[in-house]
Design an enzyme around this catalytic site. Structure first.
Site, PDB file in Angstrom:
ATOM      1  N   LYS A 139      -1.460  79.012  46.596  1.00  0.00           N
ATOM      2  CA  LYS A 139      -1.346  77.565  46.789  1.00  0.00           C
ATOM      3  C   LYS A 139      -2.619  76.873  46.301  1.00  0.00           C
ATOM      4  O   LYS A 139      -3.730  77.235  46.709  1.00  0.00           O
ATOM      5  CB  LYS A 139      -1.094  77.221  48.260  1.00  0.00           C
ATOM      6  CG  LYS A 139       0.277  77.623  48.741  1.00  0.00           C
ATOM      7  CD  LYS A 139       0.545  77.148  50.154  1.00  0.00           C
ATOM      8  CE  LYS A 139       1.000  75.706  50.193  1.00  0.00           C
ATOM      9  NZ  LYS A 139       1.465  75.321  51.549  1.00  0.00           N
ATOM     10  N   VAL A 140      -2.411  75.883  45.458  1.00  0.00           N
ATOM     11  CA  VAL A 140      -3.505  75.115  44.862  1.00  0.00           C
ATOM     12  C   VAL A 140      -3.213  73.636  45.076  1.00  0.00           C
ATOM     13  O   VAL A 140      -2.106  73.180  44.772  1.00  0.00           O
ATOM     14  CB  VAL A 140      -3.613  75.408  43.348  1.00  0.00           C
ATOM     15  CG1 VAL A 140      -4.612  74.485  42.675  1.00  0.00           C
ATOM     16  CG2 VAL A 140      -3.981  76.865  43.108  1.00  0.00           C
TER      17      VAL A 140
END
Length: 388
Positions: free
Chosen positions: A158-159
């Protein structure tokens, strides 16, 4: 179910299971939760087997709540501290090991779904440190490191979809790493995210590297949009514009509709079609922040109104259970698109710019992840000191 949460609109639950019907309509259901209790008591297995659950998302707040509250982690923390060397036993290392252990277990439970759908579903997500939201190089380095530690093809890193996150999305995708872009509130920022994903795939193609195995989702947050915009509308109504109240609860769906329009524009581009010829997977929109915060709204508002093929809806357990009980699956989003355009124009006439709202929510979102992340590090630090 508590009174006052829109039950009057939920009478007469349909059968069969509405969650399975969503899958038939082309929408995947993921759980926005993870923890040792869900893994140990069989809840996650039952959700997979009975409800067709096809993935799990996590974030620093979810892990902070689980690790700090669930008794199962007492022994787990002691076990991890025994496994870590003295030089590795920082609070961050302890947190990452606990989170990765949980997500590996979950990923293995979802592996059948991953294989059955040839890598379209069956994913788990682990977020980089929220302190890196404005640090492209730091996000890339941590994303690579966490990907290597997870060691599962059905993992997503997750970014955050910040400006700094765009370069990280591109570079991690170019590395062949699956990315879940989080904290999206702006349709135009989603467009930039989709372009970054395409750029990463194109980099691999120019190097002669395969792209068929790469997956990505763009997590568009919903309830937080309505929470903020509804407050602005209430303030306008209190200052003599009573018509503003008619727009309450419309901003999030209107924003989601615009994001989906952009998705349709992107997949029609020659640029994307060239990638399809190389067996690229589309970056699906994922509807996130789907628990309603206003007690006057239906608890399944952000599920019921956003059923559309080739998307994901990630729900907290309470929302998932409510939809299983009361959901009436039907492809509705397309019919909301014209209404969404009207709502956006009406909000603009009142002086509410949804792009400005999105920018504010992005910064608040980063802060809301930093706070539990830091609280968890401090809590784990105290446990380390005690055990030492």
């Amino acid at each position: 179910m508590r009174a006052g949460r829109g039950e009057e609109s939920l009478v007469g639950a349909p059968s069969p299971n509405p969650l399975l019907e969503l899958r038939r309509l082309g929408q995947s259901v993921w759980l926005d939760d993870i923890g040792r209790a869900l893994l140990d008591d069989g809840t996650l297995v039952r959700l997979i087997e009975e409800d067709g659950l096809a993935g799990v998302t996590s974030n620093p707040a979810i892990f902070a709540h689980a690790i700090m509250k669930e008794p199962q982690y007492v022994a787990a923390i002691a076990n991890v501290l025994d496994r870590l060397s003295a030089t590795e036993s920082s609070s961050t290392a302890l947190y990452e090991t606990l989170a990765i252990d949980d997500l590996r277990r979950a990923a293995d439970l979802f592996r059948k779904a991953f294989d059955r759908t040839t890598g379209a579903d069956g994913f788990v997500s682990l977020e980089v440190s929220p302190h890196l939201a404005d640090d492209t190089a730091g996000t890339v380095a941590e994303g690579r490191r966490l990907w290597q530690r997870l060691e599962r093809p059905n993992a997503l890193i997750k970014v955050p979809g910040t400006q700094a996150g765009l370069g990280a999305i591109r570079d991690l995708t170019a590395d062949g790493i699956n990315v879940n872009v989080t904290l999206l509130f702006s349709p135009e920022q989603y467009r930039a995210v989709a372009q970054a994903y395409m750029a990463g795939l194109e980099t691999r193609v120019t190097k002669g590297q395969p792209i068929r195995h790469i997956a990505s989702v763009a997590s568009f947050f919903l309830s937080r949009i309505d929470t903020l915009v509804d407050k602005l509308l209430d303030d306008l109504a209190a200052r003599g514009q009573p018509a503003a109240r008619a727009l309450r609860g419309k901003a999030a769906i209107a924003s989601a509709c615009r994001a989906y329009e952009i998705y349709e524009e992107i997949v029609a581009l020659p640029r994307w079609q060239a990638l399809i010829e190389k067996e690229a997977k589309p970056q699906r929109l994922l509807w996130a922040s789907t628990s309603t915060k206003d007690p006057t709204y239906s608890p399944i508002k952000y599920v019921e109104e956003l059923v559309v093929p080739n998307t994901v809806n990630t729900m907290p357990l309470e929302t998932l259970q409510a939809y299983r009980r009361f959901g009436r699956p039907e492809l509705r989003l397309e019919r909301h698109i014209a209404e969404g355009s009207d709502a956006r124009e009406a909000l603009e006439r009142l002086g509410i710019d949804l792009e400005v709202v999105a920018g504010r929510l992005e910064r608040e979102g980063v802060r809301k992840f930093i706070e539990p992340f830091d609280a968890l590090q401090a809590w784990l630090g105290a446990r380390r000191t005690r055990s030492g």
